[in-house]
Design an enzyme around this catalytic site. Structure first.
Site, PDB file in Angstrom:
ATOM      1  N   CYS A   1      -3.568   7.636  -1.710  1.00 50.41           N
ATOM      2  CA  CYS A   1      -4.961   7.379  -2.385  1.00 50.41           C
ATOM      3  C   CYS A   1      -6.141   8.010  -1.494  1.00 50.41           C
ATOM      4  CB  CYS A   1      -5.424   6.142  -3.096  1.00 50.41           C
ATOM      5  SG  CYS A   1      -4.077   4.883  -3.190  1.00 50.41           S
TER       6      CYS A   1
ATOM      7  N   TYR B   1      -9.226  -0.621  -5.203  1.00 48.69           N
ATOM      8  CA  TYR B   1      -8.888  -1.913  -4.837  1.00 48.69           C
ATOM      9  C   TYR B   1      -8.727  -2.837  -5.935  1.00 48.69           C
ATOM     10  CZ  TYR B   1      -8.767  -1.504   0.286  1.00 48.69           C
ATOM     11  OH  TYR B   1      -8.253  -1.022   1.290  1.00 48.69           O
TER      12      TYR B   1
ATOM     13  N   CYS C   1      -4.936  -1.060  -7.143  1.00 48.69           N
ATOM     14  CA  CYS C   1      -3.871  -1.247  -6.507  1.00 48.69           C
ATOM     15  C   CYS C   1      -3.437  -2.610  -5.934  1.00 48.69           C
ATOM     16  CB  CYS C   1      -3.661  -0.208  -4.867  1.00 48.69           C
ATOM     17  SG  CYS C   1      -4.972  -0.749  -3.714  1.00 48.69           S
TER      18      CYS C   1
ATOM     19  N   GLU D   1      -0.668   2.185   9.516  1.00 52.57           N
ATOM     20  CA  GLU D   1      -1.929   3.102   9.939  1.00 52.57           C
ATOM     21  C   GLU D   1      -1.608   3.506  11.329  1.00 52.57           C
ATOM     22  OE1 GLU D   1      -2.110  -0.138   8.356  1.00 52.57           O
ATOM     23  OE2 GLU D   1      -3.251   1.086   6.470  1.00 52.57           O
TER      24      GLU D   1
ATOM     25  N   THR E   1      -4.413   5.354   7.508  1.00 58.29           N
ATOM     26  CA  THR E   1      -3.232   4.781   6.481  1.00 58.29           C
ATOM     27  C   THR E   1      -2.647   6.280   5.900  1.00 58.29           C
ATOM     28  OG1 THR E   1      -4.781   3.308   5.558  1.00 58.29           O
ATOM     29  CG2 THR E   1      -2.876   3.901   4.470  1.00 58.29           C
TER      30      THR E   1
ATOM     31  N   CYS F   1       1.066  -1.114   0.049  1.00 54.42           N
ATOM     32  CA  CYS F   1       0.057  -0.243   0.033  1.00 54.42           C
ATOM     33  C   CYS F   1       1.061   1.256  -0.126  1.00 54.42           C
ATOM     34  CB  CYS F   1      -0.889   0.080   1.264  1.00 54.42           C
ATOM     35  SG  CYS F   1      -1.665   1.466   1.617  1.00 54.42           S
TER      36      CYS F   1
ATOM     37  N   GLU G   1      -5.911  -5.979   5.655  1.00 51.34           N
ATOM     38  CA  GLU G   1      -6.043  -4.807   4.758  1.00 51.34           C
ATOM     39  C   GLU G   1      -6.980  -4.855   3.825  1.00 51.34           C
ATOM     40  OE1 GLU G   1      -2.662  -2.102   4.509  1.00 51.34           O
ATOM     41  OE2 GLU G   1      -2.915  -2.792   2.511  1.00 51.34           O
TER      42      GLU G   1
ATOM     43  N   HIS H   1     -12.946   5.141  -2.973  1.00 47.90           N
ATOM     44  CA  HIS H   1     -11.754   4.159  -2.387  1.00 47.90           C
ATOM     45  C   HIS H   1     -12.087   2.740  -2.766  1.00 47.90           C
ATOM     46  CE1 HIS H   1      -7.967   4.169  -0.447  1.00 47.90           C
ATOM     47  NE2 HIS H   1      -8.581   3.329   0.493  1.00 47.90           N
TER      48      HIS H   1
HETATM   49 FE1  SF4 Z   1      -3.428   1.665   0.029  1.00 47.86          FE
HETATM   50 FE2  SF4 Z   1      -4.712   0.627  -1.943  1.00 47.86          FE
HETATM   51 FE3  SF4 Z   1      -6.094   2.161  -0.124  1.00 47.86          FE
HETATM   52 FE4  SF4 Z   1      -4.240   3.420  -2.012  1.00 47.86          FE
HETATM   53  S1  SF4 Z   1      -6.215   2.396  -2.473  1.00 47.86           S
HETATM   54  S2  SF4 Z   1      -4.315   3.543   0.473  1.00 47.86           S
HETATM   55  S3  SF4 Z   1      -2.720   1.627  -2.036  1.00 47.86           S
HETATM   56  S4  SF4 Z   1      -5.257   0.128  -0.048  1.00 47.86           S
END
Ligand code: SF4
Length: 486
Positions: free
Chosen positions: A104, A298, A301, A259, A191, A100, A445, A294
């Site tokens: 974002c 996923y 990422c 985090e 995060t 991660c 996560e 968000h």
């Molecule tokens: Fe982390 Fe993915 Fe969330 Fe970005 S979208 S903060 S890389 S888990």
């Protein structure tokens, strides 16, 4: 000053020096402490890519506010193409970090607050949108990292914010002064919190009319007086930031997000940084838009991470001499299929994105929930297949100290070797990487980041339009629509 490079970013964090604790001790430099440094390096890559000729097109954008070139992580999406570039950028960063990279969350907060403040102003004649744009231009021009602060502790979850025995279980306005507001409360699971510059506070859930003190959106620096962060413990704590070891897993980037709990102890925020002040009816749309953005991520990422994991497993089977077995190829195929299915959702969310009244584009919310929900299953299934193919030695492998020991090391090198001419260190390194990418914190996560599975199920049912589906079935079965309950 504009932060252009990764080293500018690191220096700025040292200058900020927020109040951070970890395992009961103060961290005075998050860029060098072994617990936080890998996460800083992962986020720093968002700065590096923006300067790289090959990636600049993805990693930068032109600000619709100033016309200047900015880091894409500070951009308000102006089109479906912007949304698509985001997905591609997240996959690329996932591939390069196997981790991660945190930035974002603030980006999604920026996009949600932008569109919602516009609508609050339309209804109430407030000036939140202007204030927010002014703040955002600073973020864009200086290339700052923002932590999107949404999740409150919530205390007794059977009660709303205003009914809690302890009123601090949701971040709230304690006092409204002539020059600003005073906040108290905490945000959990933040995060990138310890390595951001600014905190963008948002409500954690839709608020009822009686909860006006909890309906607050505002921004403050991470080192504002009264802000304390407590960095979380992770399953891979002792394997981070140890790049000379062969058994560290993902020593450069840590492999997961970093985090923190952020505590607000009567923190003052001036009015020009307050973007919602009691307009409870807009808390629901704000949470919803943030979550949709968000959740859509996923498929970007995590697909990047899964590319790394699949590659690691494919390489391990090759150096173990099992790569030609039919069942191995079939399981690798299944892993690829699942990962690309996640990516498909993210692309679909972007392509089906639509403008909000502010002009900012929002992903397709149904597909975003579907994509994130699939992540909570497919990431686990891919991890299961990875462990299946890797073999049990992942759980029993001795440590670096044993492999380099004068007496016992040669035995380990002999008995853990694979196919000819491949150094045993390669097998150990790749096994540890697979172990890090299929274990504890990583999977938690994937399950709960951007909202737990039940949150997505609620949204899917709400948006699934069952009544219309019933009508479709009735029409084909030649049943009059009047026989519906509705
Ligand atoms: Fe982390 Fe993915 Fe969330 Fe970005 S979208 S903060 S890389 S888990």
């Amino acid at each position: 000053m504009t932060l252009r490079t990764a080293s500018d970013y690191m220096k700025s964090l040292r200058d900020l020096n927020p109040l951070v604790y970890y395992q009961g001790r103060r961290i005075t430099d998050v860029t060098r402490h072994p617990a936080t440094a890998p996460h800083v390096r992962a986020a720093a890559l968002t700065y590096t890519l923006a300067n790289h000729p090959r990636y600049r097109n993805l990693a930068t954008a032109v600000s619709h506010l100033t016309g200047r070139t900015i880091n894409r992580f500070t951009h308000v999406h102006q089109s479906g193409e912007d949304l698509l570039k985001k997905v591609k950028l997240l996959r690329l960063l996932g591939q390069k970090t196997g981790s991660c990279f945190q930035r974002c969350v603030g980006w999604d907060g920026i996009n949600a607050v932008y569109s919602v403040t516009y609508e609050i102003d339309q209804k109430h004649g407030t000036d939140y949108f202007q204030r927010f744009k002014k703040w955002l231009v600073q973020i864009q021009d200086q290339n700052l990292m923002v932590v999107g602060a949404m999740t409150d502790p919530k205390g007794d979850r059977s009660k709303g914010p205003a009914q809690q025995p302890d009123p601090d279980q949701y971040v709230r306005i304690m006092e409204r002064r002539a020059d600003g507001v005073v906040l108290r409360g905490a945000k959990l699971h933040m995060t990138g919190g310890v390595n951001s510059h600014e905190i963008l506070i948002m409500p954690t859930t839709a608020m009822e009319a009686g909860a006006a003190d909890y309906a607050v959106v505002c921004a403050l620096p991470v080192n504002a007086p009264g802000v304390t962060m407590i960095f979380g413990r992770q399953a891979n704590d002792h394997r981070k930031d140890n790049r000379e070891r062969i058994d560290a897993g993902n020593p450069t980037f840590g492999g997961v997000g970093g985090e923190a709990v952020i505590v607000f102890e009567d923190v003052f925020v001036p009015w020009e940084r307050v973007f919602m002040n009691g307009e409870t009816e807009f808390t629901g749309p704000l949470v919803y838009r943030f979550a949709a953005h968000h959740r859509a991520n996923y498929g970007g990422c995590k697909t990047g991470l899964l590319d790394v994991l699949i590659g690691a497993v494919a390489y391990l089977t090759r150096i173990q001499g099992t790569d030609r077995a039919a069942h191995v190829r079939d399981k690798l195929t299944e892993m690829i299929h699942l990962a690309e299915t996640l990516y498909s959702s993210a692309v679909a969310c972007a392509v089906e994105g639509r403008p909000t009244p502010s002009g900012a584009f929002l992903v397709d919310t149904m597909l975003a929930n579907v994509g994130k929900h699939n992540t909570t299953r497919f990431h686990f299934e891919i991890a299961r297949l990875a462990l299946d193919l890797a073999g049990g030695f992942l759980a029993t492998l001795p440590s670096q100290h044993d492999f380099t020991h004068e007496r016992i090391g040669p035995w380990l090198k002999k008995y853990f070797s694979g196919v000819n001419r491949i150094p045993v260190e390669d097998r150990v390194k790749i096994a540890r990487l697979i172990e890090a990418m299929t274990g504890g914190t990583t999977l938690v996560e994937s399950m709960h980041g951007a909202g737990s599975p039940q949150a997505q199920r609620v949204m899917m049912l709400r948006e699934g339009n069952l009544e219309q589906k019933i009508k479709l079935a009735q029409a084909l079965a030649r049943i009059p629509p009047t026989r519906s309950r509705e």
